[in-house]
Scaffold this motif. Structure first.
Motif, short mmCIF file in Angstrom:
data_model
loop_
_atom_site.label_atom_id
_atom_site.label_comp_id
_atom_site.label_asym_id
_atom_site.label_seq_id
_atom_site.Cartn_x
_atom_site.Cartn_y
_atom_site.Cartn_z
N LYS A 1 -10.80 -1.31 -4.84
CA LYS A 1 -10.05 -1.36 -3.59
C LYS A 1 -8.67 -1.94 -3.88
O LYS A 1 -8.56 -2.94 -4.61
CB LYS A 1 -10.78 -2.24 -2.58
CG LYS A 1 -10.07 -2.31 -1.24
CD LYS A 1 -10.81 -3.18 -0.25
CE LYS A 1 -10.03 -3.24 1.04
NZ LYS A 1 -10.67 -4.12 2.02
N TRP A 61 -8.24 3.22 3.80
CA TRP A 61 -7.45 3.34 2.58
C TRP A 61 -7.90 4.50 1.70
O TRP A 61 -7.07 5.18 1.09
CB TRP A 61 -7.44 2.03 1.80
CG TRP A 61 -8.77 1.56 1.28
CD1 TRP A 61 -9.67 0.79 1.93
CD2 TRP A 61 -9.32 1.84 0.00
NE1 TRP A 61 -10.77 0.56 1.14
CE2 TRP A 61 -10.58 1.20 -0.07
CE3 TRP A 61 -8.89 2.57 -1.11
CZ2 TRP A 61 -11.40 1.26 -1.18
CZ3 TRP A 61 -9.72 2.62 -2.24
CH2 TRP A 61 -10.95 1.97 -2.26
N CYS A 83 0.79 4.55 -2.53
CA CYS A 83 0.72 5.97 -2.13
C CYS A 83 1.81 6.78 -2.82
O CYS A 83 1.55 7.90 -3.29
CB CYS A 83 0.85 6.09 -0.61
SG CYS A 83 -0.59 5.53 0.30
N PHE A 139 0.83 -1.20 0.00
CA PHE A 139 0.00 0.00 0.00
C PHE A 139 0.86 1.25 0.00
O PHE A 139 0.53 2.24 -0.66
CB PHE A 139 -0.94 -0.02 1.21
CG PHE A 139 -1.91 1.12 1.21
CD1 PHE A 139 -3.04 1.10 0.43
CD2 PHE A 139 -1.67 2.23 2.02
CE1 PHE A 139 -3.93 2.16 0.43
CE2 PHE A 139 -2.56 3.29 2.03
CZ PHE A 139 -3.69 3.25 1.23
N THR A 151 -3.32 -3.15 3.02
CA THR A 151 -4.26 -2.06 2.78
C THR A 151 -5.03 -1.78 4.07
O THR A 151 -5.70 -2.67 4.59
CB THR A 151 -5.24 -2.41 1.64
OG1 THR A 151 -4.49 -2.62 0.44
CG2 THR A 151 -6.24 -1.30 1.41
N ARG A 185 -6.53 7.77 3.09
CA ARG A 185 -5.07 7.85 2.95
C ARG A 185 -4.66 8.10 1.50
O ARG A 185 -3.71 8.86 1.25
CB ARG A 185 -4.43 6.60 3.51
CG ARG A 185 -4.60 6.56 5.03
CD ARG A 185 -3.86 5.50 5.73
NE ARG A 185 -2.45 5.45 5.38
CZ ARG A 185 -1.66 4.44 5.69
NH1 ARG A 185 -2.14 3.40 6.36
NH2 ARG A 185 -0.40 4.45 5.34
#
Length: 64
Positions: free
Chosen positions: A40, A50, A21, A17, A46, A53
């Motif tokens: 997703k 999420w 980002c 994850f 994750t 973020r």
């Protein structure tokens, strides 16, 4: 417009994850104005929040 599914398909070497980002920040810094989360993220790490973020990562890059 930047779609989350596009990033996941184009950057298939990502395995966390946090890497996602970073990719979102890179794309936002390249001038993307809008970001849509249509799937997703499939990563085991994750977090529950999420969406928040990823939106924060996108917004942070656009403030620079």
């Amino acid at each position: 417009m930047l779609w989350l599914s596009e990033i996941l398909l184009q950057e298939h070497e990502m395995d966390s994850f946090d890497q996602l980002c970073e990719k979102i920040q890179e794309r936002a810094a390249q001038g993307e104005m809008f970001f849509r989360m249509d799937v997703k993220p499939p990563f085991q790490d994750t977090p529950v929040d999420w969406e928040d973020r990823l939106e924060a990562a996108f917004a942070q890059a656009n403030r620079r």
